[in-house]
Design an enzyme around this catalytic site. Sequence first.
Site, PDB file in Angstrom:
ATOM      1  NE  ARG A 268      -1.296   2.503   2.905  1.00 46.97           N
ATOM      2  CZ  ARG A 268      -0.769   3.618   3.419  1.00 46.97           C
ATOM      3  NH1 ARG A 268      -0.626   4.706   2.677  1.00 46.97           N
ATOM      4  NH2 ARG A 268      -0.348   3.638   4.666  1.00 46.97           N
TER       5      ARG A 268
ATOM      6  CG  HIS B 176       3.434   4.488   9.276  1.00 47.88           C
ATOM      7  ND1 HIS B 176       2.831   3.512   8.519  1.00 47.88           N
ATOM      8  CD2 HIS B 176       3.807   5.456   8.394  1.00 47.88           C
ATOM      9  CE1 HIS B 176       2.847   3.869   7.240  1.00 47.88           C
ATOM     10  NE2 HIS B 176       3.439   5.046   7.134  1.00 47.88           N
TER      11      HIS B 176
ATOM     12  CB  CYS C 298       1.758  10.350   1.776  1.00 50.61           C
ATOM     13  SG  CYS C 298       0.137  11.049   1.482  1.00 50.61           S
TER      14      CYS C 298
END
Length: 311
Positions: free
Chosen positions: A12, A206, A239
């Site tokens: 992901r 994370h 991201c």
Amino acid sequence: MERIHITDVSPRDGLQNQQVQVSTADKLELIRLLAAAGVQSVEATSFVSPKAVPQMADAGELVARLNAAALPGLRSSVLVPNLKGLERAHAAGAREIAVVLSATETMNRKNINMGLQEATEVSAQTLAEAQRLGMRTRAYVAVAFDCPFEGETPLSEVVRLAARMREEGAGEIVIADTIGSASPGQVKARLGALREVVPVAQLAVHFHDTRGMGVANAWAALEAGVRRFDASVGGIGGCPFAPGAAGNVATEDLVLMAERSGFSTGISIDGLLDAVDFAEAQLQRALGGRAITWLRRQREKERGTQAARTA
Ligand code: COA
Ligand code: ZN
């Protein structure tokens, strides 16, 4: 040896921002290699708008094929930004979801087109509905250190949102350094405050490795009592809506650090290197965390010794 739990987010976080579109079959093969390496948990994909993130447009098909593959010992979760994402994930057969709440107004707007308050309520509703459907849940608190748009994120906000996500029943609260700007002292201080509102067994971290401090930050988290970590094989990730973020802390670096420091992960580094090799072939560029050159050299030596033994 004390066990730590790693969720590999490479399918992901690792693939959402790549130039190359990886096929569903190849994503599945990456996950199969991770499972073969002993990884027990992956974040497989995200059910987000395909306009926002075309790389994840095959989420439904991937989840169906992953379930059909029934990889032994592997748990997989999927990221969902809203109820529509949850509905799609559930229809595809997903059993665990993660909501993504950023701790600043601007990051929520850039990422999911909602303000902080709306994002909080939508995350809460999504968690409630997922629990009603019998799914396991994680909740990201993103930009938990710094926001690329607003600067340092107030700790009070991170604590407030983590506490709220816990109240809403999230099984795991993932404190995310989305842009990779944290340093170990800050990690220690923030996790110390977060432990006051979320049981440490439910806290995960994370880290992105933008400034080379990913592993040091993971160590600070270990010392703060955290035993749940996100990482990405080969250190891929980032991201698309958070400018300046490099990849996640590499799973192979994290496993090396943890095992050398007396923790067990259940994960084989050789197995991870197979996954890095595969991801390199797919993405057509060199990958790997900080230790990759040394790890590959070790693998060559080991293979040489084995060949000599069997000769
Ligand atoms: N999956 C697929 N489509 C979705 C969706 C989801 N989870 N949520 C909304 N949509 C669709 C709507 O059905 C609508 O489709 P239409 O134009 O065909 O009618 C369209 O997207 C717009 O809906 P709206 O609710 O106005 O969404 P938006 O444009 O405000 O976008 C998100 C909101 C959350 C869907 C979008 O910003 C997004 O997908 N962000 C993901 C960001 C991300 O993945 N970041 C990296 C990981 S943290
Ligand atoms: Zn990330």
